[in-house]
Design an enzyme around this catalytic site. Structure first.
Site, mmCIF file in Angstrom:
data_model
loop_
_atom_site.group_PDB
_atom_site.id
_atom_site.type_symbol
_atom_site.label_atom_id
_atom_site.label_comp_id
_atom_site.label_asym_id
_atom_site.label_seq_id
_atom_site.Cartn_x
_atom_site.Cartn_y
_atom_site.Cartn_z
ATOM 1 N N ARG A 47 54.380 29.430 51.012
ATOM 2 C CA ARG A 47 53.331 28.561 50.467
ATOM 3 C C ARG A 47 53.806 27.759 49.256
ATOM 4 N NH1 ARG A 47 46.917 29.988 49.309
ATOM 5 N NH2 ARG A 47 46.433 27.994 48.328
ATOM 6 N N LYS A 54 48.093 22.493 55.986
ATOM 7 C CA LYS A 54 47.721 23.427 54.920
ATOM 8 C C LYS A 54 47.309 24.768 55.527
ATOM 9 C CE LYS A 54 46.628 24.402 50.528
ATOM 10 N NZ LYS A 54 45.799 23.670 49.580
ATOM 11 N N ARG A 74 32.174 40.017 39.893
ATOM 12 C CA ARG A 74 33.465 40.422 40.464
ATOM 13 C C ARG A 74 33.725 39.809 41.846
ATOM 14 N NH1 ARG A 74 31.875 45.294 37.800
ATOM 15 N NH2 ARG A 74 33.271 45.724 36.027
ATOM 16 N N HIS A 120 52.523 18.312 37.132
ATOM 17 C CA HIS A 120 51.652 19.065 36.229
ATOM 18 C C HIS A 120 52.048 18.864 34.772
ATOM 19 C CE1 HIS A 120 50.085 22.191 39.392
ATOM 20 N NE2 HIS A 120 49.495 21.021 39.471
ATOM 21 N N GLU A 135 51.035 32.820 48.007
ATOM 22 C CA GLU A 135 52.223 32.128 47.504
ATOM 23 C C GLU A 135 53.348 33.081 47.105
ATOM 24 O OE1 GLU A 135 52.990 28.920 44.065
ATOM 25 O OE2 GLU A 135 51.285 28.440 45.334
ATOM 26 N N GLU A 141 48.884 13.597 48.316
ATOM 27 C CA GLU A 141 48.950 14.908 48.972
ATOM 28 C C GLU A 141 49.220 14.755 50.465
ATOM 29 O OE1 GLU A 141 49.055 17.687 47.488
ATOM 30 O OE2 GLU A 141 48.055 17.482 45.544
ATOM 31 N N ASN A 163 53.801 23.008 46.668
ATOM 32 C CA ASN A 163 53.871 22.509 45.294
ATOM 33 C C ASN A 163 54.838 21.336 45.153
ATOM 34 O OD1 ASN A 163 52.066 24.431 44.062
ATOM 35 N ND2 ASN A 163 53.667 25.969 44.372
ATOM 36 N N LYS A 211 42.936 28.651 46.250
ATOM 37 C CA LYS A 211 43.383 28.539 44.864
ATOM 38 C C LYS A 211 42.245 28.000 44.008
ATOM 39 C CE LYS A 211 48.399 27.905 44.842
ATOM 40 N NZ LYS A 211 49.497 26.978 44.446
ATOM 41 N N HIS A 257 54.586 18.816 42.332
ATOM 42 C CA HIS A 257 53.632 19.341 41.356
ATOM 43 C C HIS A 257 54.296 19.866 40.081
ATOM 44 C CE1 HIS A 257 51.060 18.991 44.811
ATOM 45 N NE2 HIS A 257 50.016 19.454 44.172
ATOM 46 N N HIS A 302 45.455 13.508 39.084
ATOM 47 C CA HIS A 302 46.339 14.489 39.712
ATOM 48 C C HIS A 302 47.252 13.887 40.780
ATOM 49 C CE1 HIS A 302 47.835 18.289 41.190
ATOM 50 N NE2 HIS A 302 47.353 18.038 42.390
#
Length: 369
Positions: free
Chosen positions: A244, A230, A122, A255, A240, A186, A248, A144, A251, A268
């Site tokens: 935030r 960042k 956990r 993606h 997010e 990026e 993206n 993330k 992206h 990527h």
């Protein structure tokens, strides 16, 4: 170059430590964090061949009990099945709740190790030691974590902040040129959405596609300014819920391109570059920013040797369908990050399928060869 950049998240705060030779001091950096003695070092064969032993030796010299887990390299292995290898190693090494997983590698290793740490017992500690430019400036920061689903990138994941991000720019000397270029995507993203000064420095550089072509001091600027960008955004919006989301940029379509090509045609950063070109043209079409700014961005992306067009054979209707499974969909509407001026961007769900279709059909996005 040495720099410490704090990511301020209350009880989840941590530092990004940037400096040449830091990998050899990994154990020294972790010791003051007062974590447990058991560490699982996760990497892939190529990265471990270069940097595994220095990392292991540094950790053991600091008194840590180190076990190794080697995962296959490649986005196609960023799956729940591969994740099982980390869990098996954690069980075999008897990791406890005070134990730590150390991710030594690029964004794929960082994402998978972070997710394994978030879910083992956990939640146990994780330390990120990124070895690619993309991971240094983006993937290793912000918590993330996740793995891919066949229908979409990082659909299975969790927010799990690291205890430390340790960046050693010396390791970039062995980074393949294609991976370096992918990382520049990026960096360019930060310039467009957040840091106009960084954008101008990239614009003025003679070359961005190989590390040896960077002007003296520019690599330091890139790492520090990108990580600071960042950190600034994440410190204001950890999970997010608002700001935030601008990270993206590029992206959304990126993606879709990755997943539709099976994560084997483009990597990527290349997909993000294609997505930024498309998002920029959408912004022009909606009157949010001007064609001159669009061309400035395009010139930097081309200077970095990144693709600007869709892979051959990719169908626009398939892209539109794939967008519906994107993590950023809210109330059935796809949310896009669109630039408004250099250094600023907005998030909007007012981009219609018709607009997306028109942009993807037009040059220079459409690939004909």
């Amino acid at each position: 170059m040495e720099s410490i950049i704090p990511v301020n998240l209350g009880s989840s705060s941590y530092n990004i430590a940037i400096g040449a030779g830091h990998l050899d001091r990994l154990g020294e950096f972790i010791t003051p964090l007062k974590l447990g003695k058991k560490i699982l070092l996760v990497s892939n064969p190529e990265i471990f061949n270069y940097y595994g032993e220095p990392a292991r030796i540094s950790l053991e010299k600091a008194g840590f009990d180190v076990a190794i887990c080697i995962l296959p390299a490649g986005e196609e292995y960023k799956t729940p099945e591969t994740l099982q290898k980390i869990y098996d190693a954690a069980l075999n090494h008897r990791l406890e709740r005070s134990s730590t997983m150390v991710a030594l590698g690029g964004g794929i290793i960082g994402d998978m190790t972070g997710f394994a740490a978030a879910t083992w017992l956990r939640g146990i500690h994780v330390v990120q030691v990124p070895t690619s430019l993309l991971a240094m400036v983006d993937a290793s920061i912000g918590g993330k974590t996740g793995v891919n689903h066949p229908q979409g990138k990082n659909l299975i994941g969790a927010f799990h902040q690291p205890k430390l991000v340790l960046i050693d720019p010396d390791v970039l000397q062995t980074l393949p040129e294609r991976e370096f270029r992918a990382g520049m995507a990026e960096v360019i993203k930060y310039g467009v959405i957040w840091d106009e000064e960084l954008f101008v420095k990239l614009e003025q550089s003679q070359g961005l596609d190989q590390i040896q072509f960077l002007e003296p001091g520019l690599l330091s600027e890139i790492l520090i300014r990108s990580c600071q960008s960042k950190a600034d955004v994440v410190s204001q919006d950890e999970k997010e819920s608002g700001l935030r989301a601008i990270l993206n940029y590029g992206h959304t379509i990126g993606h879709a391109v990755e997943s539709l090509t099976g994560y084997t045609v483009v990597i990527h950063g290349e997909a993000v570059a294609i997505g930024m070109v498309a998002a920029s043209q959408i912004a022009v079409k909606l009157g949010l920013w001007d064609e001159h700014s669009d061309q400035r961005q395009l010139s930097i992306i081309e200077k970095a040797g990144l693709p600007t067009r869709l892979p051959l054979g990719l169908k626009i209707d398939d892209i539109l369908e794939s967008l519906q499974t994107d993590k950023k969909v809210k109330a059935g509407k796809v949310r896009f990050v669109l630039p408004t001026r250099i250094g600023e961007a907005i998030v909007t769900d007012q981009v219609t399928s018709e607009v997306i279709h028109q942009v993807l059909e037009s040059a220079p996005v459409r690939c004909l060869a």
